[in-house]
Design an enzyme around this catalytic site. Structure first.
Site, PDB file in Angstrom:
ATOM      1  N   ASP A  37       0.741  -0.957   0.135  1.00  0.00           N
ATOM      2  CA  ASP A  37      -0.295   0.263  -0.092  1.00  0.00           C
ATOM      3  C   ASP A  37       0.754   1.028  -0.114  1.00  0.00           C
ATOM      4  OD1 ASP A  37      -3.420   0.638   1.687  1.00  0.00           O
ATOM      5  OD2 ASP A  37      -1.666   1.548   0.142  1.00  0.00           O
TER       6      ASP A  37
HETATM    7  C1  GLC Z   1      -4.207   3.884  -0.034  1.00  0.00           C
HETATM    8  C2  GLC Z   1      -5.301   3.180  -0.153  1.00  0.00           C
HETATM    9  C3  GLC Z   1      -5.029   2.092  -1.217  1.00  0.00           C
HETATM   10  C4  GLC Z   1      -5.302   3.340  -2.200  1.00  0.00           C
HETATM   11  C5  GLC Z   1      -3.833   3.534  -1.897  1.00  0.00           C
HETATM   12  C6  GLC Z   1      -3.529   4.803  -3.688  1.00  0.00           C
HETATM   13  O1  GLC Z   1      -4.005   4.491   1.292  1.00  0.00           O
HETATM   14  O2  GLC Z   1      -5.275   2.364   1.132  1.00  0.00           O
HETATM   15  O3  GLC Z   1      -6.753   1.714  -1.343  1.00  0.00           O
HETATM   16  O4  GLC Z   1      -5.200   2.230  -3.470  1.00  0.00           O
HETATM   17  O5  GLC Z   1      -3.829   4.766  -0.863  1.00  0.00           O
HETATM   18  O6  GLC Z   1      -4.016   5.844  -3.157  1.00  0.00           O
END
Ligand code: GLC
Length: 715
Positions: free
Chosen positions: A259
């Site tokens: 993430d």
């Molecule tokens: C965020 C989320 C994830 C998302 C990523 C990009 O923190 O947890 O679901 O796709 O960052 O924005």
């Protein structure tokens, strides 16, 4: 588990995706290999373009350079599952804002999930995007979780079927989809410092089962690891989860990305993480881009095996090839009207009629006076907040910064999509006299309600990434508003636009309640159509609505409200008994059960036949016993084994029937849905015994049942 990872696209001069990936990777320099292992955000909020993102590349959540000399395209990654987002990246860029995933799940309609996935994939590809960060498949374990609107259900089977169909739709457009967040990202409380503790066997029978079935069915090009720890180890660096289970036992051939800001250390690479995402955030939160210099140095020290480096690269290349990213043409034409129709259809099918005493609904076309109250129904419909928030076609109707503690406070907003339930009601009820009260003052609202034939009170919350709610109460004093209006007019209808189950202290005082969730950019129209009776309410609850948190396994959320960065532990001691399973195990009666939903017609089940061999099979007849066409969802459950409660959804089917029409629903259960996981030998066990199988229209509305004997076995 035989993983289906289909070869897509036209005739392939390079053989299978794996053969192509191996050949290309072998020709790469280490510089080129490492260039694929990190994505950088187009820019951090409020800052300039990251110099590593070329000027001709649209800003988005992630960018990875390609290797032009070897035919490897650059990758641009965008959020998320509800449409193509644009958080301050691309001036004026808007996209179709679909209803929340929990609304999609309420349709119990995988074909619809595929259609909505294709909308997202097409709009991503039209922008040249390569990866869509979609496929939220975490179970709704905790009704306080601020991201449940982005997820699907409390049940692994429903979650898997809907997530897989959505991923399939996205990838059908030549865009890689993720499934996320692997695993047990079921609360937002201090998620990067959260340790999610669960019995490993129970984990396999619940959250991991949802991922296993979804991945098997849809072959997502990538899996996004969760921020949190699982049983003390960061999921993104957990060799058991990523290497032994996902890639080993399940045979997953794609790549695992972290993430954003979820890669604290280079050692996550040998554990099984293939790509660091949002590397700038890692530099800020963990003081370094883990898969930059630190990983190169680990290779030089021999701590990152060269074969593992090759494997990381090949997995990325393989998915690019398997999904056909490298062979698609220029961006497709996008028919925004057709896409808006998919958003409308999803909202229509996801709206759940929870209560309708005295048939207050449908309102019908007779001349009548209608009070429409609260919920910003004059302006539009709410959308959930965070990385999945889509700037809708035409832009937001209104955006109100909300703020709040922690890292997400700066992007937390009340965002209203331009679909006014008030305006739409006036359209579908031309003979009615409709007046509006903003609902600021219960006393004022009551005055309007008292002089109208019927009062419709809208009430909404704002779920947001980064936040768990402290309780399940409607915010802004809306419960008092509902009470006041109900006291003034016995024909009061409550329309909830929420991302989660909410408590309803006024439930005995109102005859009708509708759950519309965050209904997307055509949600106001869908709500008006259902209230008027133009459209049949056909959604069914994908999550249990508790009477109150006292019924939940964790009435108190550990470390709720703690400062951002506080290490937190949440013990998911309910294990696999999530949602309706918990209520069956504890003998509690929720406010509204999983699978519940009413319509304007009625249905019955009959002629249940059950058999068992290596799995459980059932067939049942469903009949529309009412006077209007309608849809319902036939559900088949295991309820107990040798009298011991063990409720498991074995199968479901959404059916549309004319008055008097019947059909036959047949369910063949995947045995993993009801088996036990025997973690010692990491296999599934079906205990011998008497299995009671029931059929009906919710987890508690099961008028038919039969018992079948199963032999014990393992597989
Ligand atoms: C965020 C989320 C994830 C998302 C990523 C990009 O923190 O947890 O679901 O796709 O960052 O924005």
């Amino acid at each position: 588990m035989q993983v289906r990872h289909g070869e897509t696209g036209g005739p392939d001069e390079g053989g299978s995706p794996d053969a192509w990936a191996a050949r290309v990777e072998a020709q790469m320099t280490d510089e080129e290999r490492f260039s694929l292992l990190r994505s950088v955000m187009g820019r951090l909020p409020g800052m300039d373009r990251d110099p590593r993102v070329p000027e001709d590349v649209p800003l988005a959540a992630g960018h990875v350079p390609g290797v032009e000399r070897l035919g490897v395209p650059p990758m641009t990654m965008s959020d998320a599952g509800l449409g193509v987002t644009n958080p301050d990246f691309r001036e004026g860029d808007t996209a179709t804002a679909l209803p929340a995933s929990i609304a999609l799940a309420a349709s119990f309609d995988p074909a619809l999930a595929r259609r909505s996935g294709a909308v997202v994939g097409r709009e991503a590809r039209s922008r040249g995007f390569t990866v869509q960060l979609a496929g939220g498949a975490n179970l709704v374990r905790d009704p306080r979780n601020g991201r449940n609107f982005e997820y699907l259900s409390e049940d692994p089977l429903l979650t898997a079927r809907m997530a897989a169909a959505s991923v399939d739709g996205i990838q059908s457009e030549g865009v890689v989809s993720t499934v996320k967040h692997f695993s047990l990202n079921c609360n937002e409380t201090n998620r990067q410092w959260l340790d999610a503790v669960i019995d490993p066997d129970a984990h396999r029978e619940s959250d991991l089962l949802a991922f296993e079935l979804a991945i098997e069915e849809s072959a997502p090009g990538a899996v996004m690891a969760a921020y949190n720890k699982v049983n003390g180890t960061y999921a993104a660096g957990d060799a058991y989860l990523l290497t032994d289970l996902l890639k080993g036992e399940w045979g997953y051939p794609g790549w695992v990305m972290s993430d954003w800001g979820g890669t604290p250390d280079w050692s996550f690479a040998p554990a099984g993480l293939d790509q660091e995402s949002g590397a700038q955030i890692d530099a800020w939160v963990w003081s370094g881009e883990a898969f930059g210099e630190p990983l190169r140095e680990a290779l030089d020290r021999g701590e990152l095996p060269r074969e593992r480096l090759a494997d990381m690269v090949r997995r990325i290349l393989r998915s690019i090839r398997a999904v056909g990213v490298d062979r698609r043409g220029a961006g497709p034409e996008v028919d925004l009207d057709a896409h808006a129709d998919v958003a409308l259809d999803t909202a229509r099918r996801g709206i759940v009629l929870l209560k309708n005493e005295g048939d207050v609904l449908p309102l019908g076309q007779d001349p009548q006076t209608v009070a429409v109250i609260g919920g910003n129904a004059l302006v539009g419909v709410p959308a959930g907040c965070g990385s999945s928030l889509v700037t809708p076609t035409g832009g937001f109707a209104a955006t109100l910064p909300l703020g709040g503690p922690g890292i997400m406070g700066s992007v937390r907003t009340l965002s209203l999509l331009p679909s006014s339930p008030l305006a739409e009601l006036r359209t579908v009820l031309p003979e009615a006299t409709i007046e509006y009260d903003p609902g600021m003052s219960p006393a004022s609202a009551a005055l309007l309600a008292a002089r109208c034939d019927v009062a419709v009170v809208f009430a909404h919350d704002v779920s947001s990434e980064g936040y768990d709610s402290a309780d399940l109460a409607l915010p802004w004093g809306q419960d008092a508003l509902v009470e006041a209006v109900a006291a003034a007019n016995p024909r009061t209808v409550v329309v909830l636009e929420t991302g989660n189950p909410v408590t309803m202290p006024w439930i005995d005082k109102v005859p009708a309640v509708v759950e519309a969730w965050y209904p997307g950019q055509r949600g106001g129209c869908a709500i008006a159509e259902v209230l008027a009776g133009v459209v049949e309410p056909s959604g069914r609850l994908p999550v249990t609505f508790p009477v109150g948190l006292e019924q939940h396994p964790r009435p108190e959320l550990p470390d709720a409200g703690a400062p951002w960065g506080t290490p937190t532990t949440i013990r998911y001691d309910e294990g696999a008994e999530v949602g309706y399973r918990w209520y069956a195990r504890t003998g509690q009666t929720p406010l509204f059960p999983f699978g519940h939903g009413l319509g304007y017609t009625s249905f019955a089940v009959g002629d249940l036949e059950v058999s068992g061999d290596e799995t459980l099979r059932a067939s049942v007849s469903v009949t529309n016993t009412g006077g209007r066409p309608g849809s319902t969802v036939a559900q088949v459950y295991l309820t107990d084994v040798d009298g011991e409660p063990r409720q498991r959804l074995l199968g479901f089917e959404r059916v549309e029937l004319q008055p008097g029409e019947s059909c036959r629903v047949v369910v063949t259960a995947d045995p993993r849905v009801f088996a036990r996981d025997d973690g010692v030998r990491s296999r599934w066990v079906v205990d011998g015994g008497r299995y009671r199988v029931a059929a009906g229209f919710s987890a508690t509305d099961l008028p038919l049942a039969a018992v079948v004997e199963l032999e014990g076995r393992s597989f």
